[in-house]
Motif scaffolding. Structure first.
Motif, PDB file in Angstrom:
ATOM      1  N   UNK A 214      78.341  61.655   5.975  1.00  0.00           N
ATOM      2  CA  UNK A 214      77.654  60.571   6.693  1.00  0.00           C
ATOM      3  C   UNK A 214      78.452  60.116   7.915  1.00  0.00           C
ATOM      4  N   UNK A 215      79.772  60.058   7.751  1.00  0.00           N
ATOM      5  CA  UNK A 215      80.605  59.634   8.882  1.00  0.00           C
ATOM      6  C   UNK A 215      80.498  60.631  10.021  1.00  0.00           C
ATOM      7  N   UNK A 216      80.443  61.906   9.693  1.00  0.00           N
ATOM      8  CA  UNK A 216      80.378  62.934  10.732  1.00  0.00           C
ATOM      9  C   UNK A 216      78.949  63.202  11.200  1.00  0.00           C
ATOM     10  N   UNK A 217      77.981  62.509  10.608  1.00  0.00           N
ATOM     11  CA  UNK A 217      76.598  62.662  11.045  1.00  0.00           C
ATOM     12  C   UNK A 217      75.915  63.888  10.493  1.00  0.00           C
ATOM     13  N   UNK A 218      76.353  64.366   9.349  1.00  0.00           N
ATOM     14  CA  UNK A 218      75.748  65.575   8.762  1.00  0.00           C
ATOM     15  C   UNK A 218      74.684  65.209   7.748  1.00  0.00           C
TER      16      UNK A 218
ATOM     17  N   UNK B  21      80.614  53.420   6.752  1.00  0.00           N
ATOM     18  CA  UNK B  21      80.801  54.523   5.802  1.00  0.00           C
ATOM     19  C   UNK B  21      82.281  54.691   5.445  1.00  0.00           C
ATOM     20  N   UNK B  22      83.149  54.497   6.424  1.00  0.00           N
ATOM     21  CA  UNK B  22      84.592  54.570   6.151  1.00  0.00           C
ATOM     22  C   UNK B  22      84.997  53.450   5.195  1.00  0.00           C
TER      23      UNK B  22
ATOM     24  N   UNK C  23      83.052  60.222  21.212  1.00  0.00           N
ATOM     25  CA  UNK C  23      83.468  59.160  20.299  1.00  0.00           C
ATOM     26  C   UNK C  23      82.462  59.077  19.158  1.00  0.00           C
ATOM     27  N   UNK C  24      82.946  59.238  17.940  1.00  0.00           N
ATOM     28  CA  UNK C  24      82.032  59.200  16.802  1.00  0.00           C
ATOM     29  C   UNK C  24      82.150  57.910  16.004  1.00  0.00           C
ATOM     30  N   UNK C  25      83.106  57.083  16.300  1.00  0.00           N
ATOM     31  CA  UNK C  25      83.323  55.884  15.495  1.00  0.00           C
ATOM     32  C   UNK C  25      82.465  54.727  16.005  1.00  0.00           C
ATOM     33  N   UNK C  26      81.227  54.750  15.621  1.00  0.00           N
ATOM     34  CA  UNK C  26      80.324  53.645  15.902  1.00  0.00           C
ATOM     35  C   UNK C  26      80.406  52.659  14.738  1.00  0.00           C
ATOM     36  N   UNK C  27      79.855  51.463  14.867  1.00  0.00           N
ATOM     37  CA  UNK C  27      79.879  50.519  13.735  1.00  0.00           C
ATOM     38  C   UNK C  27      79.219  51.079  12.475  1.00  0.00           C
TER      39      UNK C  27
END
Length: 142
Positions: free
Chosen positions: A138-142, A56-57, A47-51
């Motif tokens: 940023x959303x994907x943690x890159x 960022x979304x 799960x990548x959808x943290x607060x």
């Protein structure tokens, strides 16, 4: 026609222009590289959808709204002035057919304004694409 939805010819033209710009400025390669890099940082099923990611979304959505407002504001202002002028003309000239003049005037002015503002629209489009690529990273943690 196959989708069953109605769209204006100017809207279709702008969509095609922005698709060509998207491909011409290699933005599709940026999205492909982000998607490819995401497999190294995010395991399947995680799960990548943290607060933090959701902010960022939200930033992406708010940036798109701001840029859309920047693109449409000059056109809306000119159309408002034309409608205001047509209202004054119709008030003073009772026998004057404003609708017969208003439609071609608004259409021609809108098209000329769209052509005149195309360099500004392209620069705003480039800013939007760069900001979206950064925020997706940023959303994907890159």
């Amino acid at each position: 026609p196959s989708s069953g939805s109605q769209s204006s010819s100017i809207g279709v033209m702008l969509t095609q222009i922005f698709i060509v710009l998207f491909l011409a400025f290699d933005m599709h390669l940026g999205f492909i590289s982000i998607a490819a890099q995401s497999f190294y940082f995010i395991e399947p099923g995680r799960n990548i959808l943290t607060p933090d990611h959701l902010t960022h979304v939200i930033d992406i959505g708010s940036a798109i709204f701001v840029y859309a407002f920047q693109i449409s504001l000059p056109i809306i202002a000119v159309m408002l002035l034309i409608n205001f002028a047509m209202g004054i003309i119709s008030r003073f000239g009772q026998d004057f057919q404003v609708l017969m003049i208003s439609f071609p005037l608004r259409l021609g002015t809108g098209l000329l304004l769209l052509v005149a503002l195309m360099p500004v629209i392209v620069s705003i489009f480039m800013q939007v694409q760069e900001e979206i690529l950064v925020n997706f990273g940023k959303v994907l943690g890159l």
